[in-house]
Design a protein around this motif. Sequence first.
Motif, PDB file in Angstrom:
ATOM      1  N   CYS A  46      83.453  46.198  44.129  1.00 58.46           N
ATOM      2  CA  CYS A  46      84.773  45.642  43.835  1.00 58.46           C
ATOM      3  C   CYS A  46      84.363  44.813  42.645  1.00 58.46           C
ATOM      4  O   CYS A  46      83.555  43.698  42.606  1.00 58.46           O
ATOM      5  N   ILE A  47      85.352  44.861  41.634  1.00 56.02           N
ATOM      6  CA  ILE A  47      85.078  43.996  40.395  1.00 56.02           C
ATOM      7  C   ILE A  47      86.337  43.025  40.471  1.00 56.02           C
ATOM      8  O   ILE A  47      87.603  43.370  40.774  1.00 56.02           O
ATOM      9  N   VAL A  48      86.100  41.781  40.239  1.00 54.85           N
ATOM     10  CA  VAL A  48      87.093  40.700  40.265  1.00 54.85           C
ATOM     11  C   VAL A  48      87.421  40.426  38.790  1.00 54.85           C
ATOM     12  O   VAL A  48      86.203  39.604  37.997  1.00 54.85           O
ATOM     13  N   GLY A  49      88.413  40.521  38.244  1.00 54.37           N
ATOM     14  CA  GLY A  49      88.703  40.211  36.894  1.00 54.37           C
ATOM     15  C   GLY A  49      89.124  41.442  35.847  1.00 54.37           C
ATOM     16  O   GLY A  49      88.292  42.410  35.794  1.00 54.37           O
ATOM     17  N   GLY A  50      90.327  41.426  35.467  1.00 51.07           N
ATOM     18  CA  GLY A  50      90.703  42.531  34.606  1.00 51.07           C
ATOM     19  C   GLY A  50      90.756  42.295  33.077  1.00 51.07           C
ATOM     20  O   GLY A  50      91.732  42.884  32.172  1.00 51.07           O
ATOM     21  N   GLY A  51      89.547  41.367  32.666  1.00 47.76           N
ATOM     22  CA  GLY A  51      89.392  41.391  31.229  1.00 47.76           C
ATOM     23  C   GLY A  51      88.091  42.161  30.788  1.00 47.76           C
ATOM     24  O   GLY A  51      87.865  43.150  31.389  1.00 47.76           O
ATOM     25  N   TYR A  52      87.579  41.993  29.606  1.00 54.21           N
ATOM     26  CA  TYR A  52      86.598  42.914  29.040  1.00 54.21           C
ATOM     27  C   TYR A  52      85.433  43.072  29.959  1.00 54.21           C
ATOM     28  O   TYR A  52      85.148  44.026  30.135  1.00 54.21           O
ATOM     29  N   SER A  53      85.038  41.905  30.472  1.00 52.69           N
ATOM     30  CA  SER A  53      83.600  41.847  31.318  1.00 52.69           C
ATOM     31  C   SER A  53      83.994  43.008  32.380  1.00 52.69           C
ATOM     32  O   SER A  53      83.337  43.537  32.890  1.00 52.69           O
ATOM     33  N   GLY A  54      85.133  42.792  33.174  1.00 54.20           N
ATOM     34  CA  GLY A  54      85.413  43.500  34.377  1.00 54.20           C
ATOM     35  C   GLY A  54      85.832  45.009  33.918  1.00 54.20           C
ATOM     36  O   GLY A  54      85.262  45.913  34.445  1.00 54.20           O
ATOM     37  N   LEU A  55      86.463  45.248  32.892  1.00 51.00           N
ATOM     38  CA  LEU A  55      86.847  46.421  32.518  1.00 51.00           C
ATOM     39  C   LEU A  55      85.550  47.129  31.975  1.00 51.00           C
ATOM     40  O   LEU A  55      85.353  48.483  32.383  1.00 51.00           O
ATOM     41  N   SER A  56      84.778  46.706  31.269  1.00 49.95           N
ATOM     42  CA  SER A  56      83.674  47.405  30.644  1.00 49.95           C
ATOM     43  C   SER A  56      82.536  47.721  31.914  1.00 49.95           C
ATOM     44  O   SER A  56      82.110  48.645  32.100  1.00 49.95           O
ATOM     45  N   THR A  57      82.364  46.535  32.742  1.00 54.61           N
ATOM     46  CA  THR A  57      81.583  46.958  34.237  1.00 54.61           C
ATOM     47  C   THR A  57      82.234  48.143  34.679  1.00 54.61           C
ATOM     48  O   THR A  57      81.610  48.903  35.007  1.00 54.61           O
ATOM     49  N   VAL A 246      79.972  43.162  45.028  1.00 55.72           N
ATOM     50  CA  VAL A 246      81.203  42.393  44.211  1.00 55.72           C
ATOM     51  C   VAL A 246      80.665  42.095  42.753  1.00 55.72           C
ATOM     52  O   VAL A 246      79.315  41.522  42.608  1.00 55.72           O
ATOM     53  N   VAL A 247      81.297  42.150  41.709  1.00 53.66           N
ATOM     54  CA  VAL A 247      80.881  41.722  40.467  1.00 53.66           C
ATOM     55  C   VAL A 247      82.077  40.673  40.005  1.00 53.66           C
ATOM     56  O   VAL A 247      83.291  41.120  39.880  1.00 53.66           O
ATOM     57  N   LEU A 248      81.857  39.649  39.863  1.00 54.47           N
ATOM     58  CA  LEU A 248      82.734  38.450  39.481  1.00 54.47           C
ATOM     59  C   LEU A 248      82.824  38.361  37.823  1.00 54.47           C
ATOM     60  O   LEU A 248      81.819  37.731  37.298  1.00 54.47           O
ATOM     61  N   CYS A 249      84.163  38.615  37.423  1.00 60.44           N
ATOM     62  CA  CYS A 249      84.233  38.540  35.758  1.00 60.44           C
ATOM     63  C   CYS A 249      85.411  37.835  35.559  1.00 60.44           C
ATOM     64  O   CYS A 249      86.111  38.200  34.738  1.00 60.44           O
ATOM     65  N   GLY A 250      85.893  36.738  36.382  1.00 64.53           N
ATOM     66  CA  GLY A 250      87.051  36.023  35.968  1.00 64.53           C
ATOM     67  C   GLY A 250      86.717  35.108  34.949  1.00 64.53           C
ATOM     68  O   GLY A 250      87.805  34.635  34.286  1.00 64.53           O
ATOM     69  N   ASN A 251      85.644  34.784  34.547  1.00 59.85           N
ATOM     70  CA  ASN A 251      85.428  33.928  33.564  1.00 59.85           C
ATOM     71  C   ASN A 251      86.199  32.497  33.569  1.00 59.85           C
ATOM     72  O   ASN A 251      86.123  31.774  34.417  1.00 59.85           O
ATOM     73  N   ALA A 252      87.161  32.318  32.382  1.00 59.60           N
ATOM     74  CA  ALA A 252      87.463  30.927  32.293  1.00 59.60           C
ATOM     75  C   ALA A 252      88.846  30.975  33.502  1.00 59.60           C
ATOM     76  O   ALA A 252      89.448  29.918  33.732  1.00 59.60           O
ATOM     77  N   TYR A 253      89.312  32.149  34.044  1.00 58.67           N
ATOM     78  CA  TYR A 253      90.271  32.162  34.927  1.00 58.67           C
ATOM     79  C   TYR A 253      89.706  32.439  36.429  1.00 58.67           C
ATOM     80  O   TYR A 253      90.710  33.033  37.332  1.00 58.67           O
ATOM     81  N   LEU A 254      88.569  32.395  36.608  1.00 51.14           N
ATOM     82  CA  LEU A 254      88.058  32.465  38.089  1.00 51.14           C
ATOM     83  C   LEU A 254      88.736  31.452  39.168  1.00 51.14           C
ATOM     84  O   LEU A 254      88.642  31.574  39.975  1.00 51.14           O
ATOM     85  N   ASN A 255      89.170  30.340  38.270  1.00 48.60           N
ATOM     86  CA  ASN A 255      89.688  29.167  39.202  1.00 48.60           C
ATOM     87  C   ASN A 255      88.711  28.558  39.989  1.00 48.60           C
ATOM     88  O   ASN A 255      87.687  28.420  39.419  1.00 48.60           O
ATOM     89  N   LYS A 256      88.770  28.197  41.258  1.00 52.32           N
ATOM     90  CA  LYS A 256      87.811  27.427  41.987  1.00 52.32           C
ATOM     91  C   LYS A 256      87.498  28.232  43.160  1.00 52.32           C
ATOM     92  O   LYS A 256      87.139  27.746  44.390  1.00 52.32           O
TER      93      LYS A 256
END
Length: 440
Positions: A46-57, A246-256
């Motif tokens: 499961c990849i968390v985050g639909g920006g470049y990090s998550g998309l590339s992974t 799980v791969v966490l790729c939320g970056n600035a928008y991972l929130n808390k």
Amino acid sequence: MMTTNNKRNIPHYSDHGQYPDSYYAASRNQKPDRPTLKDDITCEICIVGGGYSGLSTALHLTETQHDVVLLEGAQIGWGASGRNGGQIVNGLNASLQKIKKSYGDQTADFVGQLVTRGNKIIRRFIADYDIQCDLKEKNIFAAFNNSQMKDLIETHALWESHGMHDREILDKQAIQQYVNTDAYVGGMIDHSGGHIHPLNLALGEAAAIESNGGTIYENTLVVDIEYDDASAKVITEFGTVTCEKVVLCGNAYLNKVIPKLTDRIMPVSTQIIATEPLGSLADELIPSDVCVEDVRYILDYYRLSADKRMLFGGGTVYGGQDPADIEAKIRPNMNKIFPQLRDAKIEYAWSGNFALSFSRVPQMGKLHDRVLFAHGYSGHGVTGSHLFGQILADAINGDTKEFDVFAKVPWIPFPGGRALRVPYSVMGSWWYALKDMTGL
């Protein structure tokens, strides 16, 4: 089972999940309406985050036949990946000189062998999956004074020592062949750089993931993650994903969502304005159609869009707040470089956050053998995020050599912790801005 956030009352970072009113959103390619996760499902990764990090992974993993689910809290490319300057700049925010000084020759040599790979990954994705994102060639680093020019010459020599021979020093006359302004004393061109429509790149990568069998859920806010030696569970507002990793790729928008990661980075906003289409004037201003960024600490960056608008960005707001008037903040900088644009109409103005690490070096590591993360590209994430996506995928595929090197690089906390990271950073930015103005 270990949980990362017991309260599960995470506020939604995107309000309504719609793209901001940017030129990129207005000119984006068609995309499907992807569902919100409302069930309890299982997958391998499961990849968390639909920006470049998550998309590339995710794209690298689906290319090696992994069962991948990607969760995005808003829409694909909603954050920095769909709002940025669109510049394919080789390297990280932290220079090789700084990495060498802070972490030693071995780490600098390691990074020096990697920093052009993100560019190659982007170009491969574009070619292999026929992604329509207005790819153009070359980027320039511009110097306002002799001190900055001296630093660029030293940087050029260091990159040459690492086998990177695509960069060329430009004197004042030479840089004016590429950019028609008197503002610069010189610069350095990277013939292997370039620029793209960043949101369309992200949308193309998402479509490629799905063509490889991956699944994407949008408007799916992650509120908690549980994990132990048996499995991991990603908990969203309306459903769950039970998985092996799980791969966490939320970056600035991972929130808390992940308290252990919250203090490692700080959201910083940057702003962009887009003029009306300029027609033949665009070719007079940037006859080479390259993208440009200057080398100041608080820098400006700009390029021409496919329909010949000037896209001009810059500014920083520590803590991630949007300025009250984006045009008023950015336009004076554009007019200094190109006085010919004083009367040009501004049709779009937008802001977005990137994740700043204190060292300016991106961070990668593990919270557990089942939970990996990457973040903190510090304003140079277009290429770095694609590189880190490949490294994360390689680690999941069993090749951890590069992952382990980055995971061992110590992260440096912001002075004063969460409460003081913004004022300390502002004070630091004042100092560097003074250096920029004085040419010291």
